[in-house]
Design a protein around this motif. Structure first.
Motif, PDB file in Angstrom:
ATOM      1  N   LYS A 188       2.177   1.710  -3.378  1.00 26.19           N
ATOM      2  CA  LYS A 188       1.101   2.009  -4.336  1.00 26.19           C
ATOM      3  C   LYS A 188       0.607   3.455  -4.203  1.00 26.19           C
ATOM      4  O   LYS A 188       0.412   4.143  -5.187  1.00 26.19           O
ATOM      5  CB  LYS A 188      -0.054   1.032  -4.088  1.00 26.19           C
ATOM      6  N   PHE A 189       0.436   3.915  -2.956  1.00 24.92           N
ATOM      7  CA  PHE A 189      -0.193   5.227  -2.773  1.00 24.92           C
ATOM      8  C   PHE A 189       0.809   6.381  -2.684  1.00 24.92           C
ATOM      9  O   PHE A 189       0.407   7.538  -2.611  1.00 24.92           O
ATOM     10  CB  PHE A 189      -1.120   5.213  -1.553  1.00 24.92           C
ATOM     11  N   ASP A 192       4.715   6.541   4.999  1.00 19.42           N
ATOM     12  CA  ASP A 192       4.923   6.939   3.601  1.00 19.42           C
ATOM     13  C   ASP A 192       4.728   8.437   3.435  1.00 19.42           C
ATOM     14  O   ASP A 192       4.269   9.123   4.346  1.00 19.42           O
ATOM     15  CB  ASP A 192       3.982   6.150   2.672  1.00 19.42           C
ATOM     16  N   ASN A 203       0.834  -1.210   0.000  1.00 15.36           N
ATOM     17  CA  ASN A 203       0.000   0.000   0.000  1.00 15.36           C
ATOM     18  C   ASN A 203       0.862   1.251   0.000  1.00 15.36           C
ATOM     19  O   ASN A 203       0.575   2.212  -0.713  1.00 15.36           O
ATOM     20  CB  ASN A 203      -0.901   0.028   1.233  1.00 15.36           C
ATOM     21  N   GLY A 261      -7.146  -5.772   1.544  1.00 13.96           N
ATOM     22  CA  GLY A 261      -5.798  -5.922   2.127  1.00 13.96           C
ATOM     23  C   GLY A 261      -5.738  -5.541   3.600  1.00 13.96           C
ATOM     24  O   GLY A 261      -5.266  -6.306   4.440  1.00 13.96           O
ATOM     25  N   LEU A 262      -6.279  -4.364   3.944  1.00 15.29           N
ATOM     26  CA  LEU A 262      -6.168  -3.901   5.332  1.00 15.29           C
ATOM     27  C   LEU A 262      -7.086  -4.709   6.260  1.00 15.29           C
ATOM     28  O   LEU A 262      -6.747  -4.943   7.420  1.00 15.29           O
ATOM     29  CB  LEU A 262      -6.480  -2.411   5.435  1.00 15.29           C
ATOM     30  N   GLY A 273      -7.576  -2.571  -6.854  1.00 15.06           N
ATOM     31  CA  GLY A 273      -7.667  -3.133  -5.494  1.00 15.06           C
ATOM     32  C   GLY A 273      -9.099  -3.481  -5.150  1.00 15.06           C
ATOM     33  O   GLY A 273     -10.042  -3.002  -5.781  1.00 15.06           O
ATOM     34  N   LEU A 274      -9.237  -4.331  -4.149  1.00 12.93           N
ATOM     35  CA  LEU A 274     -10.577  -4.762  -3.731  1.00 12.93           C
ATOM     36  C   LEU A 274     -10.961  -4.146  -2.394  1.00 12.93           C
ATOM     37  O   LEU A 274     -12.079  -4.317  -1.924  1.00 12.93           O
ATOM     38  CB  LEU A 274     -10.593  -6.292  -3.537  1.00 12.93           C
ATOM     39  N   GLY A 275     -10.003  -3.525  -1.746  1.00 12.15           N
ATOM     40  CA  GLY A 275     -10.273  -2.995  -0.409  1.00 12.15           C
ATOM     41  C   GLY A 275     -10.287  -4.092   0.643  1.00 12.15           C
ATOM     42  O   GLY A 275     -10.964  -3.978   1.664  1.00 12.15           O
ATOM     43  N   ASP A 302      -9.954   7.116  -4.424  1.00 14.09           N
ATOM     44  CA  ASP A 302      -8.986   6.126  -4.922  1.00 14.09           C
ATOM     45  C   ASP A 302      -9.638   5.053  -5.778  1.00 14.09           C
ATOM     46  O   ASP A 302      -8.969   4.298  -6.460  1.00 14.09           O
ATOM     47  CB  ASP A 302      -8.293   5.419  -3.733  1.00 14.09           C
ATOM     48  N   TYR A 355     -13.717  -1.567   1.960  1.00 14.18           N
ATOM     49  CA  TYR A 355     -13.751  -0.103   2.006  1.00 14.18           C
ATOM     50  C   TYR A 355     -12.543   0.474   1.281  1.00 14.18           C
ATOM     51  O   TYR A 355     -11.398   0.081   1.525  1.00 14.18           O
ATOM     52  CB  TYR A 355     -13.806   0.445   3.439  1.00 14.18           C
ATOM     53  N   ARG A 356     -12.794   1.429   0.403  1.00 18.61           N
ATOM     54  CA  ARG A 356     -11.704   2.138  -0.274  1.00 18.61           C
ATOM     55  C   ARG A 356     -12.083   3.607  -0.282  1.00 18.61           C
ATOM     56  O   ARG A 356     -13.265   3.958  -0.437  1.00 18.61           O
ATOM     57  CB  ARG A 356     -11.535   1.628  -1.705  1.00 18.61           C
ATOM     58  N   ILE A 357     -11.098   4.474  -0.115  1.00 24.19           N
ATOM     59  CA  ILE A 357     -11.398   5.905  -0.116  1.00 24.19           C
ATOM     60  C   ILE A 357     -12.004   6.254  -1.480  1.00 24.19           C
ATOM     61  O   ILE A 357     -11.456   5.859  -2.515  1.00 24.19           O
ATOM     62  CB  ILE A 357     -10.111   6.715   0.170  1.00 24.19           C
ATOM     63  N   LEU A 403     -11.061   2.223   6.934  1.00 21.42           N
ATOM     64  CA  LEU A 403     -10.131   1.517   6.044  1.00 21.42           C
ATOM     65  C   LEU A 403      -9.949   0.053   6.394  1.00 21.42           C
ATOM     66  O   LEU A 403      -9.592  -0.750   5.546  1.00 21.42           O
ATOM     67  CB  LEU A 403      -8.736   2.156   6.114  1.00 21.42           C
TER      68      LEU A 403
END
Ligand code: ADP
Length: 417
Positions: A320-321, A345, A317, A378-379, A374-376, A368, A363-365, A358
């Protein structure tokens, strides 16, 4: 008509074997019947003298023979129940690495007597793996010494991956009946649906990756062939898809007891360096720099594979971000009984009201959603994994000032830096 070379006839026969296995696994047969048919296919397709499937009971740390072909009664009795780590088969289940013995009669690591008495000489075994779990071992025996090639090893691994999906589907909980019943009733419909869906998709995908891998090997013999690049693209995308499916499966299983973590002493510092190393080509491409502030040696008690997954998710992440030329700091420090790990970061930062959301699945902002893949998940998975280790995860961030994702992990012992 040009006659086919021996080599390509063999590849054709193997591709068709893989195809038949993948169809078999997708069928609605009972698992026992799948094993029976599978072993028949292996004996005839690979022309081997004997083969077997052993399933691992993780609680009892034992492997049980569930199906075999070509075994003598004495052999079936001797390998009927093996301890995890015992002999070559036990070692494959323990390490998850395939093993091959060109001549068991001369191999001190081969501890079984009856296969030698029955005249078997060559032996090969591969783990049955599904979503990071080892479910059992698939073994082949032949009376000719030096019988198996590395190519056949890869084919057997591909077959075994297909079978593992079926085993995981058939014995989802891999447990005793009462616990199974209790857990089944507690799993939400959504989780069941996710799990069933990802299993369904995994079977054809595993076969696709295995076939593409074998095809890539064939084509790589002619590196100038433009199809090499195409097949590598196929492989790369299929592996990405497989990782996404593994995420779905992890999430659907994480809340249930059959998502197990196996703790052991792990050199966190070495693991952190290894994970950082994996990102170095990608960071170089994005002109990003990495600052490592991890003590020379820290030992934690954790599931190494899952801990690696936690670190991979957070670093992925951050990379990526964070825009081109940004900086990522990977920090670890001891704090009383915990190890605190931070991935900081210089990315866009996250508004306060979004921060808690998150860690929810999917959930994804909003901003973004269309800009990054992404699928939201990972976190959400990372949080589950940290909590399974009795740790906590949090984020500190301010829009425009980057983000720091951090987690704690109970520390058992540590060495001086
Ligand atoms: P994914 O990245 O696959 O969408 P995650 O669960 O890993 O799923 O992340 C969820 C969302 O959290 C991301 O879509 C992004 O909006 C936000 N996010 C995660 N990490 C960072 C980060 N380091 N900086 C900014 N936003 C982040």
């Amino acid at each position: 008509m040009v006659p086919l070379s021996h080599e390509s006839q063999r590849s054709d026969a193997y591709f068709s074997l893989l195809d038949r296995v993948s169809n078999l696994v997708s069928s609605s047969l009972e698992t026992e019947e799948v094993f029976v048919q599978l072993l028949d296919m292996l004996v005839s397709g690979l022309k081997v003298d004997a083969c077997c499937v052993q399933l691992l009971n993780p609680e009892k740390q034992k492997l049980t023979l569930v199906a075999h072909r070509g075994f003598t009664t004495e052999m079936a009795n001797e390998v009927g129940s093996l301890k995890l780590g015992q002999g070559l088969i036990g070692k494959v289940a323990l390490t998850g690495e395939p093993l091959m013995s060109p001549d068991v009669a001369a191999d001190p690591n081969f501890v079984l007597l009856t296969p030698i008495q029955a005249g078997f000489r060559s032996f090969m075994a591969v783990p049955m793996r599904c979503g990071g779990k080892i479910l059992g071992v698939l073994g082949l025996y032949d009376r000719t010494p030096n019988r198996f090639t590395e190519y056949e090893g890869k084919l057997l691994s591909a077959i075994s991956a297909c079978i593992a999906v079926a085993v995981d589907r058939a014995f989802p909980l891999h447990r005793g009946e009462t616990e199974k019943a209790r857990l089944i009733s507690s799993i939400s419909e959504k989780q069941e649906f996710l799990s069933a869906l990802s299993h369904e998709l995994q079977t054809p995908l595993t076969a696709l990756i295995a076939s593409a891998g074998l095809l890539a090997e064939e084509l790589e013999k002619e590196p100038s062939d433009s199809r090499v690049r195409l097949i590598q693209n196929v492989l790369h995308s299929a592996s990405n898809l497989q990782n996404r499916l593994a995420e779905l499966l992890d999430l659907s299983q994480a809340k249930t007891a059959h998502f197990r973590i196996r703790r052991k002493a792990v050199d966190f510092s070495a693991l952190a360096r290894k994970v950082a190393e994996e990102f170095s080509p990608l960071m170089k491409e994005k002109g990003q720099s990495l600052v490592m502030k991890v003590p020379a040696t820290v030992i934690v008690t954790a599931d190494e594979q899952r801990l690696e997954q936690i670190l991979l998710n957070l670093l992925a992440n951050a990379v990526k971000f964070t825009p081109r030329g940004g900086q990522i700091t990977f920090r670890a420090k001891e704090d009383k009984a915990d190890l605190i790990v931070e991935v900081q970061d210089t990315g866009p930062g996250i508004p306060r009201e979004e921060q808690l959301k998150l860690f929810r699945p999917y959930y994804r902002i909003p901003a973004d959603r269309h800009r990054f893949p992404g699928l939201g998940l990972g976190l959400a998975i990372t949080k589950q994994l940290v909590e399974l280790h009795s740790g906590k995860i949090w984020v500190e961030s301010e829009p425009g000032k980057g983000s720091t994702f951090a987690f704690s992990l109970p520390l058992v012992s540590s060495k001086a830096k």
